[in-house]
Every structure is written in structure tokens, then in C-alpha cells.
Design a protein around this motif. Sequence first.
Motif, mmCIF file in Angstrom:
data_model
loop_
_atom_site.group_PDB
_atom_site.id
_atom_site.type_symbol
_atom_site.label_atom_id
_atom_site.label_comp_id
_atom_site.label_asym_id
_atom_site.label_seq_id
_atom_site.Cartn_x
_atom_site.Cartn_y
_atom_site.Cartn_z
ATOM 1 N N SER A 38 33.483 34.025 -8.564
ATOM 2 C CA SER A 38 34.786 33.634 -8.779
ATOM 3 C C SER A 38 35.200 33.924 -10.282
ATOM 4 C CB SER A 38 35.143 32.042 -8.371
ATOM 5 O OG SER A 38 34.202 31.165 -9.369
ATOM 6 N N SER A 39 36.420 34.022 -10.495
ATOM 7 C CA SER A 39 36.732 34.093 -12.001
ATOM 8 C C SER A 39 37.944 33.398 -12.393
ATOM 9 C CB SER A 39 37.084 35.972 -12.262
ATOM 10 O OG SER A 39 35.863 36.551 -11.926
ATOM 11 N N GLU A 40 37.913 32.815 -13.617
ATOM 12 C CA GLU A 40 39.202 32.208 -14.084
ATOM 13 C C GLU A 40 39.576 32.750 -15.225
ATOM 14 O OE1 GLU A 40 39.712 27.578 -14.276
ATOM 15 O OE2 GLU A 40 38.985 28.363 -16.565
ATOM 16 N N GLU A 41 40.966 33.357 -15.256
ATOM 17 C CA GLU A 41 41.224 34.295 -16.368
ATOM 18 C C GLU A 41 42.604 33.435 -17.014
ATOM 19 O OE1 GLU A 41 41.885 38.579 -15.942
ATOM 20 O OE2 GLU A 41 43.814 37.856 -15.618
ATOM 21 N N THR A 42 42.641 33.265 -18.263
ATOM 22 C CA THR A 42 43.595 32.557 -19.154
ATOM 23 C C THR A 42 44.094 33.615 -20.286
ATOM 24 O OG1 THR A 42 42.464 30.602 -18.701
ATOM 25 C CG2 THR A 42 44.098 30.546 -20.297
ATOM 26 N N TYR A 43 45.414 33.756 -20.085
ATOM 27 C CA TYR A 43 46.037 34.312 -21.358
ATOM 28 C C TYR A 43 47.085 33.509 -21.972
ATOM 29 C CZ TYR A 43 48.473 38.322 -23.620
ATOM 30 O OH TYR A 43 48.770 39.184 -24.210
ATOM 31 N N ASN A 44 47.147 33.093 -23.064
ATOM 32 C CA ASN A 44 47.969 32.232 -23.817
ATOM 33 C C ASN A 44 48.219 31.042 -23.190
ATOM 34 O OD1 ASN A 44 48.178 34.162 -25.918
ATOM 35 N ND2 ASN A 44 50.000 35.097 -25.328
ATOM 36 N N GLY A 45 47.225 30.432 -22.304
ATOM 37 C CA GLY A 45 47.592 29.057 -21.625
ATOM 38 C C GLY A 45 47.876 29.133 -20.328
ATOM 39 N N ASN A 46 48.137 30.424 -19.984
ATOM 40 C CA ASN A 46 48.425 30.755 -18.455
ATOM 41 C C ASN A 46 46.988 31.120 -17.609
ATOM 42 O OD1 ASN A 46 51.369 30.373 -18.564
ATOM 43 N ND2 ASN A 46 51.384 32.442 -19.658
ATOM 44 N N THR A 47 46.949 30.339 -16.593
ATOM 45 C CA THR A 47 45.353 30.461 -15.957
ATOM 46 C C THR A 47 45.521 31.237 -14.684
ATOM 47 O OG1 THR A 47 44.822 28.703 -16.937
ATOM 48 C CG2 THR A 47 43.585 29.304 -14.940
ATOM 49 N N LEU A 48 44.813 32.106 -14.097
ATOM 50 C CA LEU A 48 44.707 32.729 -13.019
ATOM 51 C C LEU A 48 43.470 32.791 -12.312
ATOM 52 C CD1 LEU A 48 46.235 34.946 -10.863
ATOM 53 C CD2 LEU A 48 45.046 36.704 -12.205
ATOM 54 N N ASN A 49 43.396 32.339 -11.323
ATOM 55 C CA ASN A 49 42.132 32.286 -10.466
ATOM 56 C C ASN A 49 42.048 33.178 -9.322
ATOM 57 O OD1 ASN A 49 40.678 29.545 -11.667
ATOM 58 N ND2 ASN A 49 42.862 28.997 -11.222
ATOM 59 N N TYR A 50 40.972 33.817 -9.112
ATOM 60 C CA TYR A 50 40.598 34.811 -7.892
ATOM 61 C C TYR A 50 39.079 34.838 -7.522
ATOM 62 C CZ TYR A 50 39.989 37.842 -12.078
ATOM 63 O OH TYR A 50 39.482 38.389 -13.484
ATOM 64 N N ALA A 51 39.136 35.534 -6.307
ATOM 65 C CA ALA A 51 37.652 35.628 -5.920
ATOM 66 C C ALA A 51 37.119 36.865 -5.903
ATOM 67 C CB ALA A 51 37.506 35.091 -4.558
ATOM 68 N N ASN A 52 35.853 37.131 -6.035
ATOM 69 C CA ASN A 52 35.093 38.319 -6.056
ATOM 70 C C ASN A 52 34.081 38.452 -5.018
ATOM 71 O OD1 ASN A 52 34.668 37.519 -9.354
ATOM 72 N ND2 ASN A 52 36.501 38.892 -8.725
ATOM 73 N N HIS A 53 34.008 39.575 -4.087
ATOM 74 C CA HIS A 53 32.938 39.614 -3.236
ATOM 75 C C HIS A 53 32.237 41.007 -3.415
ATOM 76 C CE1 HIS A 53 31.205 39.366 0.890
ATOM 77 N NE2 HIS A 53 31.369 40.875 1.154
ATOM 78 N N ARG A 54 30.946 41.002 -3.384
ATOM 79 C CA ARG A 54 30.074 42.124 -3.961
ATOM 80 C C ARG A 54 29.045 42.199 -2.692
ATOM 81 N NH1 ARG A 54 24.911 42.081 -6.411
ATOM 82 N NH2 ARG A 54 24.702 43.801 -7.583
ATOM 83 N N VAL A 55 28.932 43.630 -2.470
ATOM 84 C CA VAL A 55 27.760 44.023 -1.532
ATOM 85 C C VAL A 55 27.037 45.369 -2.095
ATOM 86 C CG1 VAL A 55 27.319 44.848 0.661
ATOM 87 C CG2 VAL A 55 29.209 43.467 0.352
ATOM 88 N N LEU A 56 25.779 45.161 -2.326
ATOM 89 C CA LEU A 56 24.986 45.997 -3.008
ATOM 90 C C LEU A 56 23.730 46.357 -2.105
ATOM 91 C CD1 LEU A 56 23.784 47.449 -5.364
ATOM 92 C CD2 LEU A 56 22.410 45.457 -5.809
#
Length: 649
Positions: free
Chosen positions: A189-207
Amino acid sequence: MKKIITLTFIITSFFGFSQEVVKNELIDSSKTETLKEIKIIQNKRKAGVYKLRLPKEILKNESMGKTLRRVENITLDNNKTVYFKGKRIKNYIYNDKVITQEEFFKLLSENIVSFQIVENYFNLSTGENELVIKVMDNNGNVDNIKGSVDGTLGFLQEFNFLGSSVFYKKNKFSTVLNISGLKNVSDNSSEETYNGNTLNYANHRVLYQSNFSMLNVYEIDKSSSISLRNKYSVVDENRVSFFPDLSEAAYFFLVRDYNTNVRYEKRTVNNLEYKLNLDYVNSNNKIENRFNKSNQKFTEWTFSSSVSKSINKLYVQSALVLTYRNYVFDNVTDRSEVKQNIVTPFVSFSYDINPNNSLVFGNRFQFSEDKVNNDVVFHHNFYLPNFTYFSKIDSILDVEFNYKRYVVRPSIRSISNFTYQDFNNNSVVNPSYIKPEIDNSFSLDLVKNIKKVDLTLNFGYLKSSNNISVVNTLDAYKMVSENVNLDSYNSRSVGTSVSFKFYKESRFNLNYSYTKLKMQKANEIHKGVVNYLDLSVSGNIDKSTMYSINSYYIDRFYDFNLYRSVKPDLSLSVSRNLLKDKLNISLEYRNILNTDANRMLRFRDSGNEYVLNNTNTSNMILINASYNFGKTFKVNRKYIRNISSDMKL
């Protein structure tokens, strides 16, 4: 250029020192230790060479991958990368042949009769000086077939591994074969914040990753041999990020590498050794994402020759390496190509001044022509010396000074003239050309043994020009990272290494360093601090059971104008032999705290603040089973090597 090549061939014809010279000498039995039925020769310390001892208590069919953790000053991270006093091991030399890390880990420790760390081993395949592990074993004297089959099953995240290795020796022919494949699936999972605005999203990895390697050696006679080595590997990685208000960002990465090496070696009665070496490398990379795709092809041909000779206390090696490289990048919008021709003459001298003092002086030249898109041509002429001086001050202190000048060339992806979006939907910009990086490295080691505790104090300084780094900017709420050359880069470090045995053959290894960085591009200057710590505690519980506790930690990973911070983690493993030592079962809890793969990034640009917190699943419970098989045909007594001479540098 023709004059340079002609001159180097003349030097090659008259000089020679090798890190593999054979010299028939009598073994002093008073300077040997018994490792079961194997004798380890105690050689005195020399400049740039560390002669280490394996533990006396080794389990039956124990592999080098397990034994390494109980060798002084050796540590491993969770990717099984090996470090000596905090320095990364670049290559592995087995019976004078370069082998892969996986092949090295599969070697049986009970067969190893000599183990060395070599600071500046000249690799004929690359023309570079490398830090290597160099071992010899006694398997060459016995006609046999030995091997293992092992599999690993992971919990907490999907991890499956299956591999097999075989060693076969019959008369003058021997072969080492390794085949393996793995699959790893993780959800992050990732949490991205730009000037106080937050965006949460999920990552799926297959190797998916598969490897094949085979080394074949034919001994023409007692003094000459020819070898053929083939290696093929595939890395297939798929990442998908799911955003709440954006379409998904998919990232696909496929790497296919093929390498072959042919080598001829000849030793003469007057301590001369000749080598002829031919290498072919082919790499085919494919990168795709939502906006772009690129096919990247890399081809390399290398021809090299070497002559070596020992003269009393003086050892000399000379070599010539000719390299041709071709990079081709077929991108969606354009096509880019880079061609390189490199000539590398090399002469090295090693001299034993007296029993307590020795030195190594290497002279490496590199002349290259880089042509970009058959248009722009760059010429580079480098003088790349290395110097090591070792002095033993009675029984008080060992002192070693090292200087090394070397070239770092950009990776294939960083000069692909291609921009792609990573799984965070940020942009990575790769230009069509980056200048080679030139590094000057100085280090001073002070080594003291206090009641069987080895203590090392290290001072280091690195000055770099054209340092290859990444400059970051913010554009439309997203990060843009571009590979560039910096104007200047330097680092100062102080570190310590501690190693000692306790409770039978248990071993404690610890390395710590504190480093200050300073980087500059144009008028922009950035400074930073890095703390490095790795430790390993490993040993035998009884005659059939081993344990290991390890941690590898770097608190900050720097680009030019930002860094990613990391928290420490810890791993624990226990293994036991069963079925008369033919079967080994191991249980490992990797990254118990689940912090090793997490990265926190904080970046400010023109009044804007960007924070990215990647939470990656790194902890795993791994159950591994390894079954060993083998048969001995007969003992071959016609050719017995003098190990103490084989390992001379």
C-alpha cells in the motif's frame, strides 16, 4: 590506439603475476589446523588479501550459504548479498573459475580447503578490479557425482522456490549445473500527500525468476585446461496500482540475460601462467506501462589475455582486455543506439618487503570511444591505479592503506532515452547518454585482536566526478526523477567491525559506519548523513542443528535532492539435518518487524511539499527442504594440488 595495443601486447609477453599462480612448495605441517579430514593452511596476512578460516564444526552436507554466516567479518542481507566488513562482494571464484552466487552457495563446505577475500581481483571478463571471495576445494581429486534438490514454501506472502544443483567429475572432465525458479506475490500500500492532500492506493506485485547455469571444465593435461560457462536468467515482474479516482497504473518489466565464457589456461614449469578469455553477453529488456513501452537490447563481446609470473618475493600480472558494447533502444516514439569500444591494459605488482610488510600496485588504463546514434562521439582516456600497503606492527596492530581509482558506467535503463511511469504513477526520465563516473577511494584500516576478538577501525574518503545520480522535481502533483551527472560528490566515513567466537563455533559479526555526504549540481548543494549497521549471530546448537540471527540496516537512501528513510528489521532461522544428514529442513522468519522494505520519502520543491509512504510486505515465514545425493566412483591420485601455492596473490 594501435600503438597502445601493440605496447600492451609486448608488456603482456614479458611480465606476469597472477592471483592464481601455482608454485610447488613443501607444506609446513606445524602451520595447519584440522577441519575434520581437511587441512586449512594458515598463511600470513598480505596486502589486499584476507585469508579466513572456516569453522571447525561443520555439519555433514552443509552448504557454503549456511557456513558463510559463521565466518569472521562476513554478513548477509535478506537478498543473500554477501558483505565483508560492510563491503559488498562483487564476484565468486571457485577453483580459479568465476561462478554465480547461487553456485557458490551450493558448494559443500566440508570440501573447501582454502578461503580468501581478495580486495582487487582483476576480472578478465570485465576489465575491472573487484572485491571477491576465492575458494579452492578437494573435489577435483575424486571422480564422483554429487548434488542437491531443494524447495521453499513461504507464508504471510506467496513465495515458492524450486532448485537443483549437480556436480559431476569423471577423469579429466567436470561440470557444475544449477537450475532454479521462484514465484513471489505481495500486496502493498502507498500513502501519498501533496500540500496536505492525501491519496491512498494499493499495489499488487507478481515476480517470476528463473536461472540456469553450467560450468564445464576439461583438463587437457596437468598444466592446462579449457572451460566453458553458460548462464541464462529471466526476470518477469508485473506491478499494478489501484487508485480510488484514477485508472489503474500497470508496470511490466521483463529481463532476459544470457552469458557465455570460454577460457584457456596454461601453466609452465617456470611459474608462468597464460590465460585466454572470450565472453559474450546478451541482455533483452522489455518495459511497458500505461503510457509507453521500450525494448532494450544490450550486446557485449570481450576478448582478454593474461600472463603471470612469480619471481622470488615479486609477483607480476599483465593483461589486455578488448570490449565492444552495443545498446539499442526501440521506444514507441523513437529509436536510440549507443556503441562503445573499450581497450583496457593492466599491469600489477605485488611485493613482500619482509614478513610484516607487503604492497600491491596496480596500473589500469582505459581508453573508450562512445558513439551515440552514429552521430555524437565521446572519447574517454582514464588512468585507474590501485595501491595497497599492509604493515604488521609486531603483535600490537595491523595497518592497511588502500587507494583505488575506478569507473562507474551507467546502467542500460538509465541511458535508454525513455520516460516511463512507475507503480506510484511518477515519471522516471532516462536520457540518451550519461558520462562515466570517476571515483577516487581512500581507506585506512586499523586491526587489533584482543583475546580472540577481532576489532577493525576504518576511515574512508570518496571523491567522485560526474557522479551518476537522480535529480527530482514536482510537476502537476507528481514526482519527476531524471538520471543525470552531478558536478561533484564526496563522502567521509568512519566505521568499525567486531568479530568473535563464543559457545563452541558460534560467531558474532557486527559492522557499523557513519558517513557524511556532500553533493552539488550547478549552484545547488545538498548534504546528508547515512548510518549503516549489519550484524549476524550464528552457530551450532548441536551436531545436527544450526541457528542464525541477522539484521541489515541502512537508515537513508539518497538521490541528489531527496532521501528515503528506512527502519531496522530482524530475521531468525533454524535448520536441522535428518535422514543421516542427507535431508536438511530449515525454518526462517524473515523481517520479523515487517519494516525492511518500507520507504518514507519527503520532498520540498518551490514551496510545495510531497510525501510518499510505501508500506511493502517484507515479512515472511519460509520453510525449506534440501535433499543431498551423491556417489563416489574412485579416488584419483594422479594429480594433487598444492593448495597453499594455488591461492597465492
